[in-house]
Structures are given as structure tokens and as C-alpha cells.
Scaffold this motif. Structure first.
Motif, PDB file in Angstrom:
ATOM      1  N   ARG A   1     100.487  61.645   9.029  1.00  0.00           N
ATOM      2  CA  ARG A   1     100.467  62.629   7.932  1.00  0.00           C
ATOM      3  C   ARG A   1     101.623  63.609   8.070  1.00  0.00           C
ATOM      4  O   ARG A   1     102.197  64.046   7.075  1.00  0.00           O
TER       5      ARG A   1
ATOM      6  N   VAL B   1     101.876  55.927   4.843  1.00  0.00           N
ATOM      7  CA  VAL B   1     100.830  55.885   3.815  1.00  0.00           C
ATOM      8  C   VAL B   1      99.943  54.664   4.044  1.00  0.00           C
ATOM      9  O   VAL B   1      98.714  54.744   4.025  1.00  0.00           O
TER      10      VAL B   1
ATOM     11  N   THR C   1     101.757  67.774  -7.158  1.00  0.00           N
ATOM     12  CA  THR C   1     102.088  67.542  -5.750  1.00  0.00           C
ATOM     13  C   THR C   1     103.460  68.118  -5.400  1.00  0.00           C
ATOM     14  O   THR C   1     103.652  68.694  -4.325  1.00  0.00           O
TER      15      THR C   1
ATOM     16  N   ILE D   1     104.441  61.804   6.582  1.00  0.00           N
ATOM     17  CA  ILE D   1     104.359  61.754   5.114  1.00  0.00           C
ATOM     18  C   ILE D   1     104.822  63.081   4.509  1.00  0.00           C
ATOM     19  O   ILE D   1     105.605  63.111   3.555  1.00  0.00           O
ATOM     20  N   ALA D   2     104.337  64.189   5.089  1.00  0.00           N
ATOM     21  CA  ALA D   2     104.705  65.497   4.542  1.00  0.00           C
ATOM     22  C   ALA D   2     106.211  65.731   4.673  1.00  0.00           C
ATOM     23  O   ALA D   2     106.855  66.250   3.759  1.00  0.00           O
TER      24      ALA D   2
ATOM     25  N   ALA E   1     104.446  71.034  -2.558  1.00  0.00           N
ATOM     26  CA  ALA E   1     105.491  70.946  -1.535  1.00  0.00           C
ATOM     27  C   ALA E   1     106.447  72.128  -1.649  1.00  0.00           C
ATOM     28  O   ALA E   1     106.804  72.757  -0.650  1.00  0.00           O
TER      29      ALA E   1
ATOM     30  N   MET F   1     108.700  68.449   3.228  1.00  0.00           N
ATOM     31  CA  MET F   1     108.178  69.710   3.763  1.00  0.00           C
ATOM     32  C   MET F   1     108.696  69.890   5.188  1.00  0.00           C
ATOM     33  O   MET F   1     109.078  68.929   5.837  1.00  0.00           O
TER      34      MET F   1
ATOM     35  N   TYR G   1      96.077  55.304   4.915  1.00  0.00           N
ATOM     36  CA  TYR G   1      95.148  54.871   3.872  1.00  0.00           C
ATOM     37  C   TYR G   1      94.319  53.681   4.353  1.00  0.00           C
ATOM     38  O   TYR G   1      93.094  53.666   4.210  1.00  0.00           O
TER      39      TYR G   1
ATOM     40  N   LEU H   1     107.428  64.336   1.192  1.00  0.00           N
ATOM     41  CA  LEU H   1     107.386  65.551   0.377  1.00  0.00           C
ATOM     42  C   LEU H   1     108.448  66.565   0.793  1.00  0.00           C
ATOM     43  O   LEU H   1     108.501  67.674   0.253  1.00  0.00           O
TER      44      LEU H   1
ATOM     45  N   PHE I   1      99.889  62.972  -1.505  1.00  0.00           N
ATOM     46  CA  PHE I   1     100.949  61.970  -1.590  1.00  0.00           C
ATOM     47  C   PHE I   1     100.363  60.555  -1.510  1.00  0.00           C
ATOM     48  O   PHE I   1     100.782  59.653  -2.237  1.00  0.00           O
ATOM     49  N   ILE I   2      99.372  60.385  -0.642  1.00  0.00           N
ATOM     50  CA  ILE I   2      98.743  59.062  -0.494  1.00  0.00           C
ATOM     51  C   ILE I   2      98.032  58.667  -1.797  1.00  0.00           C
ATOM     52  O   ILE I   2      98.199  57.554  -2.307  1.00  0.00           O
TER      53      ILE I   2
ATOM     54  N   ALA J   1      98.576  68.209   1.784  1.00  0.00           N
ATOM     55  CA  ALA J   1      99.640  67.746   0.888  1.00  0.00           C
ATOM     56  C   ALA J   1      99.890  66.254   1.078  1.00  0.00           C
ATOM     57  O   ALA J   1     100.073  65.510   0.113  1.00  0.00           O
ATOM     58  N   ALA J   2      99.862  65.810   2.333  1.00  0.00           N
ATOM     59  CA  ALA J   2     100.076  64.382   2.612  1.00  0.00           C
ATOM     60  C   ALA J   2      98.994  63.537   1.947  1.00  0.00           C
ATOM     61  O   ALA J   2      99.273  62.450   1.423  1.00  0.00           O
ATOM     62  N   ASP J   3      97.765  64.045   1.936  1.00  0.00           N
ATOM     63  CA  ASP J   3      96.691  63.302   1.278  1.00  0.00           C
ATOM     64  C   ASP J   3      96.941  63.175  -0.221  1.00  0.00           C
ATOM     65  O   ASP J   3      96.629  62.147  -0.834  1.00  0.00           O
TER      66      ASP J   3
END
Lengths: 404, 368
Positions: free
Chosen positions: A390, A330, B245, A393-394, B249, A400, A334, A398, B276-277, B272-274
Motif C-alpha cells: 500500500r 494492486v 481520488t 501504491i500511494a 492525493a 504521495m 487486492y 498516487l 486506488f485499488i 488513499a491506496a485502497d
């Protein structure tokens, strides 16, 4: 539910504690002294943007003598063993001054050699890094191995007297004034890609070493480097044979965090804010009186606040020895994308003046804006491309499934 | 520097989850989709378990003056799309009185609120972009205030015995408690069907003792109210966007097209990652604002930054969630649609992103 009036809210404060604030002001003062007019002038020369000139070398040795190199190293290796937060403050303060401190040499390569190097490397190399006398360049990427680094082809073959190295590296920044290359090579061709990689220390004064300059959009020079039958002794291998991948990845989070440190962009924001506030656009109006200028400043401000907090939190996570893959990514995504947006918004404020180069009449802020936007894209792919971040991150954040 | 939650805060989080998961099942939420969205049963459950005293000093019957705790409540109410609108009551009234009043009659309202009674605020006015400068006027003669003006988006005003109103007067801005019986209240229908009211004050007479702050502190009190309202609304937005979010997922990890789950497409996982950010940024700016408010640091800019991130994240994540769900996202038999409506309210109430950016820019450039 527990009552909790007795708990001091101060403990939850998100700001530097007294010791950290003291370190920051000490460092500020130190670097103000270090950045002499001669050094500043040298660093304004495009050939020396990233260091390597005589004034830079002097400054490095002064820092070594004053004990400002090796802050992250363990005490038994001759370092100061600063906490991740103190290291972050160090990076922040150095970057704010604009001194091109060779972090990869001193904070990544150095401690890895001090910990995993041969006796020769520990004595000869690690000590000199601490003294500010050696600079390393990183030899990872190759023409056909970038994001998929583990596919690298540069090879090191065992000979009687050591290892024979052949291959080519790309984007070997700083190689033009480095003493050694921290080189990733393939040493086992039979196993899965990342299992057959070893790290060597390769001297740039070997006759088998050569390079050609790559001049970039941001006026930062980088290099293609060539390794033609270079024979290095066994003692130049760092860590165990075929276990180099873990050295490459061990400090990635720390390195990524250093890339998106909030210090420099906040410094630039402050400079533009001050300048805009003094810039008259007519008899009784300043730039900062314009609503769209206020708007741009506020966008950058709120972006910096988030960046600062993300970086601090990531540092705090490291400090408490937790592992959080998603948060490091992140920060990288970012931060790198915010820089691009911030430079744009800040350039808009100064308008066409932002286009003037340093040597030009009427140029502003040492033409920092004119230069920064040209270097901004490097961070979105460098240091682990944002697509991969990314993906991480997913998956890690998350939960995923892996993408393909 | 410490980003971890105190142990009691994790307890609050977990036990609130337990209650709200049970109470906010779809079947229950549906009951409030088309009518007055106010779940009395849930409110009294929260009161009985002490959750309405979060962020309130123990001497008034609360669990301690920590706004981070109160933030958890709003985050969770948002996350579960609870049919309760409590910012006016728990934040505007209880927190502002706690901070600015030393009058027993006002302070007793805090206790009343903790017990589950409603006393709300009426701050916003139609087309007034500057809530710190109310158009509602109070004429002061002797000990008597006569208030005239129109307020709107007042939560639960019909259930409220007292309404805290912001007014302008020749003594400057004042925050005044008004008996709701003296006002004309009419129900508004907002996009998320929140229990929202227009409050007309036509020469309402109140005693000077109804002013909740000491003399000369009216503007300070109103500014505090607006700031803390922004921060708690940002926590509500955090919960709403967290839920959206997590729905992204879960749904994309299940839904198959071309014989594979769509989450395994990079375009999907990156959107989805965006989210999360954005979520991580919002969580952190909220935490900073709540903690700085706790410490009485000057934090108008922190509150603005939180609300700016909240507005942007609410908008962006809402549309990402809708897009990645396809038609299901809009289907009222699925749950996403309620969050999308809540997101829009979080985004716009008490200042949009653009409005607050302007305010922040003004602060930045005038403090030079």
C-alpha cells in the motif's frame, strides 16, 4: 477527430487469443494425465501437500522429460521462452489441478542460475532443474529480518577454499525435501544493508546444515534452517559478490503475480457453485434457490472478474515491457485480501459442512474449504507484506510522499 | 489481449479534457448548483466538436460504433462534474435506436441528437425494482397504441421533443417513441440537482410505427438499453471517483499537521491506496463490459459486474475522500461536495449494488 470505423474492435478484446487458448487446453489435458490416482492420493497426505513424495518426484521428472519445465527460460538456456501471458496461463492451469508445482525452483531460481551461475552451477544445477531432478528452498527470512529483509545477518566469509557460511533462516519452506537452499547472506558488513548481500547455493546434505520443522495453521510444514560452518566452493556463489539484492528483487513482480493467480479461486467457486446447485435442502429446493446463497456467489463472481482482469493487465504490462510498480502491488493486495473474503463467502454457502476435515464422514470437496481458509492469511504478509504494497501504491500510483 | 487505448482514444481523452477544464471551472459550475443543471453552451460546444457522435456509426454522422469511445466521454463528464446529463439521450435513445431500428424516422433522431438536440428516455418507474418488466401499459388496437403509466428520473424531459418509453402490452415489452407534448412532465429535485423529471402518460395515443424495434425484439432491446446504461453510468462513476481520488492525493500531500504533510502518515496513505485499488478494479470491469458490448457478446453479467463495482467504489471513495479532507471536504467553496452528490446518483440509479448482486446471483444460478 479521426473516423475509425475501419478499426477492428476485435483487437481490443480482453480474452485469450487462439494460440493462448490452445496452450491452455494442451496444458489442461497434460495435467489431467499427469495427476494419476496414486499422485492424488499422495498429495492428500498432509506430509506431502507440497510435494516431495515419490509420486511427486516421478511426475516432476516426467514433466522435465516432456519439456514442461523451464517455460520462462530463454531459449539459449534450454527453455521455451514463453511470454508472460503464456507463463500466467501455465501457472493458472497447474494451480487449478492442485499439483504443487515448485515454481520458485523452476521459474525463479532456475533461470537466475542459468543466467548468472558459475560454469559448474549452469551445468550441474540448471540442467537438473530443467530435468525435474532438483528442488530448491528459498532462504531469505531470518528471525529478525522479515519485511526488512536487507537487514539479514546470516554471513558468508571468504576463506581460501570458498565461503564459510553461518547463520539461521526462518520459514524455509520445502527445505525438508529440497536438494539445495537458495541462500541470501551478508558478505560485506561495512556498506548499506542491501549493498552487502550475496546469494549462494547451499547443499542440504552438508553436515553443517540442519533444520527443525515448523508446523503451521494450514498444515503446511515449513522450517527453521541452521547453517553451521558450511564451507561452499567459490563456484556456489550466484552472480557477483555483494550484488545479490538485485537477484532477490529481479523477479518479484512475476512472483507476486503467481501468488494471486485467479485460477484456483475460480476453480473453488465453480466447485462450490456446482455442489450448491445439486444440494437439496428440502423436497423441492436446492441451496442455490436461497437468495443469500445467490448473493454470496455473485459477490465472489464479481470479485473474481476484477482479479482476473487485474492479473491479465499486469501480465500484459510485463509483456509490453512497461514498468508499473503500483499495478503489481494492486494485484498483490487486492488478490490476497479477496481470497480471504471469497473463502468466507463460499464456506458460508456450504455452512457447517465446510468445517469437516477430509478424513471425516460427510466432508465435501475434499475438504478444500476447510483447508483453504487456514492458509489464507499467509498471502497478506508473505510475498511482500500488504502494508508495504500500500505504501508503494500511494507513492507510485498516487504520487504521495513516502510514509514514515 | 490488449489493454492499451487506440491512438484516437487518447486523442479523445486529451481534447475532451481541454474543453472540459475550460468549461467546468468552479465559477461556471456554481451557476448550476441551485438551478436547472443543464449547460446549453457546453452541450453545443460538444456537438460542434463532434463529441455527441462518439459510439455512433459514421453513416449516421458519428465517429464510429465503438462503445469504449463513448465510455471516455462519460468518464470525462464525471471527472469534471460537467453540468450535463446525457445518458438518456446519447445512450438510451441513440444507441438503442442504432442497434434495433431500421426505420429512417427513428434513425433521424440519432442525427438530431448528434447536432445537440435532446431526445430522452423514460424507463424507470417509482418502486418498480424490475425495469425489464415495466408497469406502464400499452393497449394495442389495430395500428394504435394507448399508453398509460408513470415514469420518473427521466433526464431533460422538458427539453426533449421525443421520449423513448418502455411499456408492457399483450405483445410483450415494447420500446416506443412518444411526443413529449402528449405527456405531463413535472420537474423533480434529485440529490445532485440533476435535470430529472416525472413523466405521466395518461392514455397517450401513438401509432405502431413509433415502436423502435422490429416485432418480437422489445424485451431484447430494453435489456440492451439497461445494460448499456449501466456500463455508461459506471464510466460516469469512474470519472467521479478518479477525481475524488486525485483530490485526496493532492490535498493530503499539502495539508500539514504535527509539522508534516498528512499523506506521510501511513493510515492516511493506506486509505488513499485502497481508493486506488477500487478505482483500478472499476476501470478494468468497465473496459471489459464496454468491449464485450462492442463485440455483441452476451454480457449482461459483465454489465452487472461493472455497475456493482461502480456503486461500491462510488460509495467507498466518496466517504474516504470526505474523511481525508476533514471539514474542507464538506465546504461548498471547495469542489469535493459536488462529486459526493454525483457519486450517490451513480451508485443508485439503474440498480444499486445489492439489487444488481441479486440479479447477478440469479443469472449465475439459473445458467447451471
Amino acid at each position: 477527430m479521426r473516423k475509425q470505423d475501419e478499426i477492428l474492435v476485435a483487437e481490443m478484446l480482453i480474452q485469450l487469443n487462439a494460440k493462448q487458448a490452445k496452450l491452455k487446453s494442451e496444458l489442461q489435458e497434460y495435467f489431467e494425465g499427469l495427476m494419476t490416482p496414486a499422485l492424488k492420493a499422495e498429495l492428500n497426505n498432509p506430509n506431502h501437500f507440497e510435494g516431495g513424495g515419490p509420486e511427486f518426484k516421478n511426475a516432476m521428472q516426467t514433466m522435465g522429460a516432456d519439456g514442461w519445465i523451464g517455460l520462462s527460460w530463454k531459449k539459449e538456456l534450454g527453455g521455451k521462452e514463453l511470454s508472460p501471458m503464456e507463463q500466467y496461463i501455465f501457472v493458472e492451469t497447474v494451480m487449478r489441478t492442485g499439483f504443487p508445482f515448485p515454481f520458485l525452483t523452476t521459474e525463479s531460481v532456475g533461470p537466475m542460475i542459468a543466467e548468472n551461475g558459475s560454469d559448474w552451477a549452469k551445468e550441474e544445477i540448471a540442467t537438473k532443474i530443467l530435468q525435474g531432478k532438483l528442488i530448491f528452498a528459498i532462504g531469505y527470512s531470518e528471525p529478525n529480518s522479515g519485511t526488512d529483509l536487507a537487514s539479514l545477518k546470516t554471513k558468508a566469509i571468504k576463506e581460501k577454499d570458498g565461503y564459510l557460511i553461518n547463520g539461521q533462516k526462518m520459514w524455509t519452506s520445502l527445505a525438508n525435501f529440497s536438494d539445495y537452499i537458495w541462500l541470501a547472506t551478508r558478505t560485506d558488513f561495512e556498506v548499506k544493508n542491501h549493498k552487502g548481500i550475496s546469494i549462494f547455493i547451499v547443499p542440504t546434505d552438508d553436515q553443517g546444515f540442519s533444520m527443525s520443522a515448523i508446523n503451521t495453521l494450514g498444515d503446511v510444514r515449513t522450517n527453521a534452517t541452521f547453517y553451521d560452518n558450511i564451507l561452499v566452493p567459490d563456484s556456489y556463489l550466484v552472480g557477483k559478490l555483494n550484488e545479490g539484492w538485485s537477484l532477490i528483487t529481479s523477479q518479484l513482480n512475476l512472483e507476486r503475480l503467481a501468488l494471486v493467480n485467479h485460477g484456483p479461486v475460480e476453480e473453488l467457486y465453480n466447485n462450490v457453485l456446482n455442489l450448491a446447485h445439486q444440494t437439496k435442502i428440502n423436497k423441492d429446493q436446492y441451496l442455490t434457490d436461497l437468495s443469500w446463497v445467490k448473493h454470496n456467489l455473485a459477490q465472489v463472481y464479481s470479485g473474481i472478474e476484477a482479479l482476473k482482469l487485474i492479473c491479465w493487465k499486469q501480465t500484459w504490462i510485463m509483456e509490453s515491457d512497461q514498468l508499473n510498480m503500483a499495478e503489481a502491488s494492486v494485484a498483490k493486495v487486492y488478490g490476497s485480501e479477496f481470497f480471504i473474503e471469497a473463502y468466507r463467502l463460499l464456506m458460508e454457502i456450504m455452512g457447517e459442512l465446510s468445517l469437516l476435515k477430509n478424513e471425516s464422514e460427510l466432508s465435501i470437496l475434499n475438504a478444500k474449504l476447510e483447508r483453504m481458509y487456514r492458509t489464507a492469511s499467509i498471502l497478506t504478509f508473505g510475498g511482500g507484506t500488504n502494508e508495504v504494497q500500500r505504501d508503494i501504491i500511494a507513492m507510485a500510483g498516487l504520487l504521495m510522499p513516502r510514509t514514515r | 489481449m490488449d489493454f492499451s487505448e487506440l491512438s484516437h482514444q487518447s486523442e479523445i481523452r486529451d481534447s475532451l479534457d481541454k474543453i472540459l477544464i475550460e468549461q467546468c471551472i468552479t465559477e461556471n459550475l456554481k451557476k448550476f448548483d441551485d438551478k436547472f443543471k443543464h449547460d446549453e453552451e457546453l452541450l453545443s460546444l460538444l456537438a460542434t466538436n463532434g463529441y455527441l457522435g462518439l459510439g455512433i456509426k459514421e453513416k449516421y454522422g458519428g465517429t464510429g460504433e465503438n462503445l469504449y469511445d463513448l465510455g471516455i466521454l462519460f468518464e470525462k463528464l464525471g471527472y469534471h462534474a460537467a453540468p450535463l446529463s446525457l445518458i438518456g439521450c446519447l445512450v438510451d435513445v441513440a444507441q438503442t435506436i442504432q442497434k434495433f431500428s431500421d426505420d429512417e424516422r427513428h434513425l433521424s433522431l440519432i442525427t438530431s441528437i448528434i447536432e445537440g438536440n435532446i431526445h430522452t428516455s423514460a424507463i424507470l418507474e417509482p418502486l418498480n425494482q424490475d425495469p425489464e418488466n415495466p408497469r406502464t401499459k400499452a393497449e394495442i388496437t389495430g395500428n394504435q397504441l394507448t399508453i398509460t403509466g408513470t415514469k420518473y428520473l427521466s433526464e431533460l424531459a422538458s427539453k426533449s421533443k421525443n421520449i423513448l418509453v418502455s411499456v408492457n402490452s399483450h405483445e410483450g415489452v415494447l420500446l416506443v417513441l412518444v411526443d413529449s407534448n402528449k405527456t405531463d412532465i413535472s420537474e423533480l429535485r434529485t440529490t445532485a440537482n440533476s435535470p430529472s423529471f416525472k413523466v405521466d402518460l395518461n392514455s397517450v395515443c401513438v401509432d405502431r410505427s413509433s415502436i423502435i424495434h422490429t416485432e418480437g425484439r422489445g424485451l431484447e432491446a430494453l435489456r440492451y438499453l439497461i445494460q448499456i446504461n449501466m456500463v455508461m453510468r459506471s464510466y460516469l462513476a469512474l470519472g467521479v471517483t478518479e477525481k475524488m481520488t486525485s483530490l485526496i492525493a493532492a490535498y493530503t500531500s499539502e495539508r500539514k499537521q504535527f509539522d508534516r504533510v498528512i499523506a506521510s502518515f501511513q493510515a492516511v496513505s493506506h486509505r488513499a491506496a485502497d481508493c486506488f485499488i477500487d478505482l483500478e478494479c472499476l476501470r478494468l470491469v468497465n473496459q471489459q463490459a464496454a468491449i464485450n458490448l462492442n463485440s455483441n457478446l452476451d454480457c449482461e453479467n459483465d454489465a452487472l459486474v461493472a455497475k456493482i463495482w461502480a456503486s461500491n467504489a462510488a460509495h467507498k471513495i466518496s466517504y474516504s475522500a470526505q474523511h481525508l479532507h476533514g471539514g474542507i471536504g464538506a465546504d461548498k467553496d471547495y469542489l469535493l461536495w459536488r462529486y459526493c452528490l454525483l457519486a450517490k446518483e451513480c451508485e443508485l440509479i439503474n440498480g444499486s449494488s445489492s439489487q444488481n448482486i441479486e440479479r447477478l446471483g440469479l443469472n449465475i444460478t439459473s445458467n447451471q
